[in-house]
Write an enzyme that holds these catalytic residues in place. Structure first.
Site, PDB file in Angstrom:
ATOM      1  CG  ASP A 232      90.710  26.346  35.367  1.00 58.05           C
ATOM      2  OD1 ASP A 232      90.285  25.329  35.062  1.00 58.05           O
ATOM      3  OD2 ASP A 232      89.769  27.070  35.909  1.00 58.05           O
TER       4      ASP A 232
HETATM    5  C1  BGC Z   1      87.396  24.482  35.953  1.00 60.94           C
HETATM    6  C2  BGC Z   1      88.190  23.869  36.963  1.00 60.94           C
HETATM    7  C3  BGC Z   1      88.213  22.543  36.597  1.00 60.94           C
HETATM    8  C4  BGC Z   1      88.986  22.270  35.329  1.00 60.94           C
HETATM    9  C5  BGC Z   1      89.123  20.811  34.790  1.00 60.94           C
HETATM   10  C6  BGC Z   1      87.869  24.271  34.466  1.00 60.94           C
HETATM   11  O1  BGC Z   1      86.854  24.791  33.534  1.00 60.94           O
HETATM   12  O2  BGC Z   1      87.219  26.088  36.114  1.00 60.94           O
HETATM   13  O3  BGC Z   1      87.584  24.232  38.053  1.00 60.94           O
HETATM   14  O4  BGC Z   1      89.047  21.701  37.577  1.00 60.94           O
HETATM   15  O5  BGC Z   1      87.995  22.984  34.587  1.00 60.94           O
HETATM   16  O6  BGC Z   1      87.783  20.340  34.696  1.00 60.94           O
END
Ligand code: BGC
Length: 764
Positions: A232
Site C-alpha cells: 500500500d
Molecule cells: C490506500 C489504497 C490506495 C492507495 C493508492 C492508500 O492510501 O489505502 O487503497 O490504493 O492509497 O492511492
C-alpha cells in the site's frame, strides 16, 4: 513473454536496475529500462471506477483525476449478490483501463466489516468472507478478461482506519483463517489476481509488508498466487526485510533511498540476489502481460458505462421496509425531501474518489414529472437543524400524497483515513425524518451511506430503501425502484444492529494504542448475533421485493458423504407474485453437534435467479469439505467432525425456509496425545483405550465410591448420575490423590501404553 525470456531479460539487468525495478518510478508508474525495452507501467485506483491522475499524484484523492465513471461502491455491489453483474462491471473497468493505458486497477478491497465504525466500510463488501471473496472474484474475473490486472487489497486484517499505519491486529489462528484470510482466499485461488496489495498494519506483531508467513507461505505456497505483491502507498518500513518476506514492488517511489538499501544488502551478502531476481521477474511478468495484450482500439465510452453503473445500482439498493407504500404511482403528488435528492451522496472520500463525468440525482431522474415537489430539508455541512429548511420540508411533505426523504451520512461522517465515532445519522436528519413522518403517513426514507446506521424512526415510516453509495447514476436507479419500473433484488451483505453497543467488536474495536485484539474471534456479524439470539434491526441477507418467492423440493444427491467427496444440493424457487423479480437464494450450513465452538450456521453458497411471474427454476449448489469444515489449530488445516449437518435454504439469515439433515464422515483423525491430565471422559471416546484404563484401575475409584455410598446421606449428597458426571472430568492422575494404591509412575506407565495403542490404531 515466456518465463524463460523474462529470466534472460533479468540476467541482462544491472544490480541498480533490478533494485530500482522494485519501487515505483513515481506515484503511479513502475520503472522503465529503456536500453532493454522495458516500459513503465501505470497503476491507478479503483476499486469502483478509474482514478487516473495525469498530473501530480496523491493517494488520498486530493488532486484531480481524469473524468471517469463512478460505479456503486463495494458496500452496494456486494448487496447485489450477483456475480454476473460484478463480472460485467469488471469488464467495463478493464476496458476503461485499456483505453487509458492503465495496467492494474487497485482493487477490489475485501477487508471484513468487523465493525460498522470502520471509515472505509463503504469500499468493502461484507461481514461474511464468502460474500467478500465471491464478489471480489467476479470483479477480478471481469477486469482481467480484458488483460488488465487487479490488486486485491488490503492484505491482511486491515479493518480500521484509526492508526492504520501502525496498528497491530492481534488475531488467533482459527479466526484468521475462517474470517480474515478467507475473504481473500477464494478470490486468489479461483481468479488469480495479477497483483495483491499488502496493508499498512501489523498482523500479530509483524508488519504486513514484512510478513513472510502471509505474503509467501500463505499467498504463494498455499494458495498458488503467482503475480506480484505491491505495498500500500507508504507501507514499506524495512525494505530489505520486506523483499525477503515476499513484497516485490514498493509504491510509490522512495526516490531511490530504498533502492540503495537493496543494492547495499546484495553487495554485503545480507540479501541473496536470487530473491531480488525473483521479485523483478514477477513484476516484469505482469508488466509484459499487459504490454503484450494492449487493446489500442479500446474506447472509454463514459455514457455507456454510466448506463451500466445505473444497472448495477438497481441491484444494489436494498428494500428494507415496505408497509404497502411502494412502489409509488407517478400520477400522484410526491414530495422529494432532503439535500441528497438533489445532490446524492454516492461515493466516499479518499483514494477511491472518482471525478465523475456526470451525476444523475433523483431530481434529475424525475425531471419533467410535474407531480414532484422538492424541499432541501437539511444541510450536511454541519449537524445543525436549519429551522427554515425544516419547516419548508414539513409543509411540502404535508401537502403531498407521499414523501420520500433522501437522507444518509455526510462525507465528514465516513471516509478513508478515520473511523466513525458512532453509528448514528446526523441529529438534524433524524429530526427531519421524525417531523415529516408526523405529518405525512406515507413517508419513505432513502438512505445514502456506506455502513449501517441506527434508525430510531424506523417504526414511524412506511418504507425504507438502503441505497448505499450507489455511484454516479444512483438517482435514476432509486427512482426506477420507487416507481416500480425495477423490482428491488438486493440483500444486506451485513447485519444492521439495533445499536452500536450490540456489535461483537464493540468492546475492543480500535484497541489500546497500537494494540488491537480481535477478542470476538470468529463471531463476526451474524455469526455473533445468531449465537447470542439477539434482535437486530435488519439481519444479514435480508431484503424485500415487490414480488414473493416460494421455495420447495430441497434435495441432496446423497444423505451421507465422506469429507473427500462433494454433495449436490438443489432447490426449486417459484415467483408467486405478479411482478418479475430476482431472488438471492442463500445456502447456510449448521454443524448440529460439535466439540469445538462454532457459529449457529454459516453462509456457504448463494445464487441469484431471475423469475417471471409464476416461473419456477431449480437452483443447484455443490458443497465440498470446506462447506462443513472449521479450521483446526491442531492440524493447521480445515477439518470436518463426523456427524450431522443441517443444510438450510434461507431468504435471509433469519428466515430459513427449508432444511435438510445430512451426515458427513471425516477421513482425518485429529492427533491425540494422552497425558496424565487426560480425563476419563476423553479416554471413554475410544473403547479400546477405555478397556485398558478399566483394567488398570481394577479396584477403580468409581466402583469403590459407589460401594461405599450405601448410606442414605451419601446417596443424597451424590447421586450415581453426579458421580458418573464427575468421573468424566477426573484426570487419569486423579486416583493418585485419593489414597489408592496407584502411584504417579503407574499412571505414567498407563499413559505410555495408551499412546502406544493410539499409534497402533492410527497405523491400522
Ligand atoms: C490506500 C489504497 C490506495 C492507495 C493508492 C492508500 O492510501 O489505502 O487503497 O490504493 O492509497 O492511492
Amino acid at each position: 513473454m515466456t518465463a524463460d525470456k523474462i529470466k534472460e531479460l533479468v540476467a541482462q539487468m544491472t544490480l541498480e536496475e533490478k533494485a530500482s525495478m522494485c519501487s515505483g518510478a513515481d506515484f503511479w508508474h513502475t520503472e522503465a529500462v529503456e536500453r532493454l525495452g522495458i516500459p513503465a507501467s501505470m497503476v491507478s485506483d479503483g476499486p469502483h471506477g478509474l482514478r487516473k491522475q495525469d498530473q501530480e499524484g496523491d493517494h488520498l484523492g486530493v488532486n484531480e483525476s481524469i473524468k471517469a465513471v463512478c460505479f456503486p461502491a463495494g458496500c452496494g455491489t456486494a448487496a447485489s449478490f450477483n456475480r454476473e453483474l460484478l463480472n460485467r462491471m469488471g469488464e467495463a473497468l478493464g476496458n476503461e483501463c485499456q483505453a487509458e493505458g492503465v495496467s492494474v486497477i487497485l482493487g477490489p478491497a475485501v477487508n471484513i466489516k468487523r465493525s460498522p465504525l470502520c471509515g472505509r466500510n463503504f469500499e468493502y463488501y461484507s461481514e461474511d468472507p464468502l460474500v467478500a471473496s465471491e464478489m471480489a472474484g467476479a470483479l477480478i474475473h471481469g477486469v482481467q478478461s480484458k488483460n488488465v490486472g487487479t490488486s486485491i487489497k488490503h492484505f491482511l486484517a486491515n479493518n480500521q482506519e484509526t492508526r492504520r499505519m501502525s496498528s497491530d491486529s492481534r488475531i488467533d489462528e482459527r479466526t484468521l483463517h475462517e474470517i480474515y484470510l478467507a475473504a481473500f482466499e477464494g478470490a486468489v485461488k479461483k481468479e488469480k489476481p495479477w497483483t495483491v496489495m499488502c496493508s499498512y498494519n501489523k498482523i500479530n506483531g509483524t508488519y504486513a509488508a514484512e510478513n513472510h508467513k502471509y505474503l509467501t507461505e500463505t499467498l504463494r505456497d498455499k494458495w498458488g498466487f503467482d503475480g506480484y505483491v505491491m505495498s500500500d502507498w507508504g507501507a514499506v518500513n524495512s525494505r530489505v526485510k520486506d523483499l525477503q518476506a515476499g513484497l516485490d514492488l514498493e509504491m510509490p517511489s522512495s526516490e531511490g533511498a530504498n533502492d540503495r538499501l537493496i543494492k547495499g544488502a546484495v553487495e554485503s551478502g545480507e540479501l541473496s540476489e536470487e530473491v531480488l531476481d525473483t521479485a523483478v521477474e514477477r513484476i516484469l511478468n505482469i508488466v509484459f502481460r499487459y504490454e503484450e495484450n494492449r487493446d489500442r482500439n479500446a474506447v472509454f465510452d463514459k455514457d455507456q458505462d454510466h448506463e451500466l453503473a445505473r444497472k448495477v445500482a438497481e441491484e444494489t439498493i436494498v428494500l428494507l421496509k415496505n408497509d404497502g407504500v411502494l412502489p409509488l404511482s407517478d400520477k400522484e403528488e410526491i414530495a422529494f425531501i432532503g439535500k441528497y435528492a438533489k445532490k446524492p451522496r454516492y461515493q466516499g472520500g479518499g483514494s477511491s474518489h472518482i471525478n465523475s463525468h456526470k451525476v444523475t440525482s433523483a431530481l434529475d431522474a424525475v425531471q419533467g414529472m410535474s407531480s414532484i415537489s422538492y424541499a432541501q430539508g437539511f444541510d450536511d455541512k454541519e449537524d445543525k437543524t436549519d429551522e427554515a429548511l425544516l419547516a419548508e420540508a414539513v409543509e411540502t411533505a404535508r401537502k403531498a400524497k407521499a414523501a420520500v426523504i433522501f437522507a444518509g451520512l455526510p462525507d465528514a461522517f465516513e471516509s478513508e483515513g478515520f473511523d466513525r465515532q458512532h453509528m448514528r445519522m446526523p441529529d438534524c436528519q433524524n429530526e427531519l425524518i421524525e417531523q415529516v413522518a408526523a405529518v405525512q403517513p406515507n413517508t419513505i426514507v432513502v438512505l445514502h451511506n456506506g455502513s449501517p446506521v441506527e434508525m430510531p424512526w424506523a417504526d414511524k415510516v412506511k418504507g425504507i430503501l438502503e441505497a448505499y453509495l450507489g455511484g454516479q447514476a444512483v438517482g435514476g436507479a432509486v427512482c426506477d425502484i420507487l416507481f416500480g419500473r425495477v423490482n428491488p433484488s438486493a440483500k444486506l451483505p451485513e447485519t444492521f444492529p439495533l445499536k452500536l453497543e450490540d456489535n461483537p467488536s464493540y468492546l475492543s474495536y480500535i484497541g489500546e494504542g497500537d494494540m488491537v485484539e480481535y477478542r470476538e474471534g470468529i463471531f463476526v456479524g451474524y455469526r455473533y448475533y445468531d449465537k447470542k439470539k439477539m434482535d437486530v434491526l435488519f439481519p444479514f441477507g435480508y431484503g424485500l421485493s415487490y414480488t414473493t418467492f416460494a421455495y420447495d423440493n430441497l434435495k441432496v444427491d446423497k444423505e451421507c458423504m465422506k469429507d473427500t467427496d462433494t454433495m449436490t444440493v438443489s432447490v426449486d424457487v417459484t415467483n408467486t407474485g405478479s411482478m418479475a423479480g430476482k431472488e438471492v437464494v442463500q445456502l447456510y450450513v449448521a454443524d448440529k453437534e460439535s466439540t469445538v465452538i462454532r457459529p449457529v450456521k454459516e453462509l456457504r453458497d448463494f445464487a441469484k435467479v431471475k423469475l417471471a411471474p409464476g416461473e419456477k427454476k431449480t437452483v443447484t449448489f455443490t458443497l465440498d469439505k470446506r462447506a462443513f469444515a472449521y479450521y483446526s489449530v491442531k492440524i493447521h488445516d480445515w477439518h470436518v467432525e463426523t456427524g450431522e449437518f443441517d443444510i438450510m435454504i434461507g431468504q435471509s439469515s433469519r428466515d430459513i425456509v427449508l432444511t435438510k439433515t445430512v451426515t458427513v464422515e471425516s477421513t482425518v483423525k485429529l492427533p491425540f496425545v494422552y497425558t496424565t491430565d487426560t480425563t476419563m471422559g476423553d479416554v471413554m471416546k475410544d473403547p479400546e483405550a477405555w478397556k485398558l484404563v478399566q483394567g488398570f484401575f481394577k479396584q477403580g475409584m468409581f466402583t469403590e465410591q459407589n460401594d461405599n455410598a450405601d448410606s442414605e446421606v451419601a446417596s443424597e449428597a451424590i447421586s450415581d448420575e453426579m458421580n458418573a458426571a464427575m468421573a468424566l472430568y477426573q484426570p487419569l492422575r486423579g486416583p493418585v490423590s485419593f489414597g489408592g494404591k496407584v502411584t504417579m509412575a503407574d499412571v505414567q506407565a498407563l499413559v505410555d501404553q495408551l499412546n502406544a495403542l493410539n499409534e497402533s490404531e492410527n497405523n491400522r
